[in-house]
Scaffold this motif. Structure first.
Motif, short mmCIF file in Angstrom:
data_model
loop_
_atom_site.label_atom_id
_atom_site.label_comp_id
_atom_site.label_asym_id
_atom_site.label_seq_id
_atom_site.Cartn_x
_atom_site.Cartn_y
_atom_site.Cartn_z
N ILE A 1 15.28 75.70 -25.21
CA ILE A 1 14.61 76.43 -24.28
C ILE A 1 13.24 75.75 -24.05
N PRO A 2 12.99 74.75 -23.06
CA PRO A 2 11.72 73.93 -23.11
C PRO A 2 10.83 74.66 -22.74
N ALA A 3 10.63 75.74 -21.98
CA ALA A 3 9.38 76.62 -21.63
C ALA A 3 8.64 77.07 -23.05
N LEU A 4 9.56 77.19 -23.96
CA LEU A 4 9.06 77.71 -25.51
C LEU A 4 8.91 76.66 -26.52
N ASP A 5 9.50 75.45 -26.16
CA ASP A 5 9.46 74.25 -27.09
C ASP A 5 10.33 74.61 -28.36
N VAL A 6 11.47 75.34 -27.91
CA VAL A 6 12.34 75.94 -29.18
C VAL A 6 13.79 75.53 -28.96
N VAL A 7 14.28 75.19 -29.89
CA VAL A 7 15.92 74.98 -30.23
C VAL A 7 16.38 76.01 -31.05
N LYS A 8 17.48 76.73 -30.46
CA LYS A 8 18.29 77.79 -31.28
C LYS A 8 19.77 77.21 -31.48
N ILE A 9 20.11 77.25 -32.70
CA ILE A 9 21.38 77.00 -33.08
C ILE A 9 22.17 78.05 -34.08
N SER A 10 23.31 78.21 -33.27
CA SER A 10 24.29 79.46 -34.14
C SER A 10 25.50 78.69 -34.14
N PHE A 11 25.99 79.08 -35.28
CA PHE A 11 27.53 78.84 -35.96
C PHE A 11 28.02 79.87 -36.86
N PRO A 12 29.21 79.71 -36.87
CA PRO A 12 29.87 80.76 -38.04
C PRO A 12 29.45 80.65 -39.44
N ARG A 13 29.14 81.70 -39.91
CA ARG A 13 28.81 81.71 -41.46
C ARG A 13 30.00 80.99 -42.32
N PRO A 14 29.88 80.28 -43.25
CA PRO A 14 30.93 80.01 -44.09
C PRO A 14 31.99 80.80 -44.72
N VAL A 15 31.28 82.29 -45.17
CA VAL A 15 31.80 83.47 -45.29
C VAL A 15 31.24 84.61 -44.94
N PRO A 16 31.84 85.71 -44.66
CA PRO A 16 31.28 86.80 -44.07
C PRO A 16 30.06 87.28 -45.01
N GLN A 17 29.20 87.88 -44.28
CA GLN A 17 28.18 88.50 -44.92
C GLN A 17 28.42 89.56 -45.95
N GLY A 18 28.00 89.35 -46.96
CA GLY A 18 28.03 90.63 -47.94
C GLY A 18 29.36 90.40 -48.87
N SER A 19 30.12 89.29 -48.50
CA SER A 19 31.56 89.21 -49.26
C SER A 19 31.40 88.64 -50.43
N LEU A 20 32.32 88.41 -51.44
CA LEU A 20 32.29 88.27 -52.78
C LEU A 20 31.61 86.65 -52.82
N ARG A 21 31.89 85.80 -52.16
CA ARG A 21 31.35 84.43 -52.06
C ARG A 21 29.99 84.33 -51.64
N ASP A 22 29.50 85.23 -50.90
CA ASP A 22 28.17 85.16 -50.04
C ASP A 22 27.01 85.00 -50.98
N ARG A 23 26.25 83.63 -50.72
CA ARG A 23 25.41 83.35 -51.90
C ARG A 23 24.01 83.42 -51.09
N ASP A 24 23.76 84.02 -49.84
CA ASP A 24 22.64 84.33 -49.07
C ASP A 24 22.85 85.22 -48.16
N ILE A 25 22.93 86.36 -48.57
CA ILE A 25 23.28 87.76 -47.57
C ILE A 25 22.39 87.73 -46.47
N HIS A 26 21.31 87.18 -46.39
CA HIS A 26 20.40 87.16 -45.05
C HIS A 26 20.46 86.13 -44.33
N ALA A 27 20.85 84.81 -44.85
CA ALA A 27 21.07 83.71 -44.22
C ALA A 27 19.80 82.89 -44.29
#
Length: 109
Positions: A66-92
């Protein structure tokens, strides 16, 4: 020997957060257009780089520049679903650290 500079050195803020229970979004708020030009370059920051940092498939990475804001946004799948047994960072909230510490290309002034 010169000190290694990172994305964090050029950014106003690098943050990560949930984008639903199955995705993480990271945002690079650059201080200025010069820093944005460096991190927005697809030859420097691309799906292959993100896949290597986060252990995801490159074809699942989405990058929005987003050049007008000097921002780069990146999204990708979480390694494990939020709140699952192996989730170590529930808020990412800590996922941004490897990206913030990613070295800049060549000497940067």
């Amino acid at each position: 020997m010169p000190e290694t500079r990172t994305i964090a050195d050029l950014a106003l803020e690098v943050r990560s957060k949930n984008a639903g229970p199955f995705w993480v979004t990271m945002e690079l708020f650059m201080r200025d257009a010069a820093g944005y030009t460096i991190v927005a370059d697809p030859g420097y920051l691309n799906a292959t780089v993100i896949a290597g940092l986060y252990g995801v498939e490159p074809d699942t990475v989405q990058i929005f520049r987003i050049p007008a804001l000097d921002v780069v946004k990146i999204s990708f799948p979480r390694p494990v679903p939020q709140g699952s047994l192996r989730d170590r960072d529930i808020h990412a909230g800590q996922h941004h650290v490897p990206l913030a510490l990613f070295p800049l290309p060549g000497p940067v002034t």
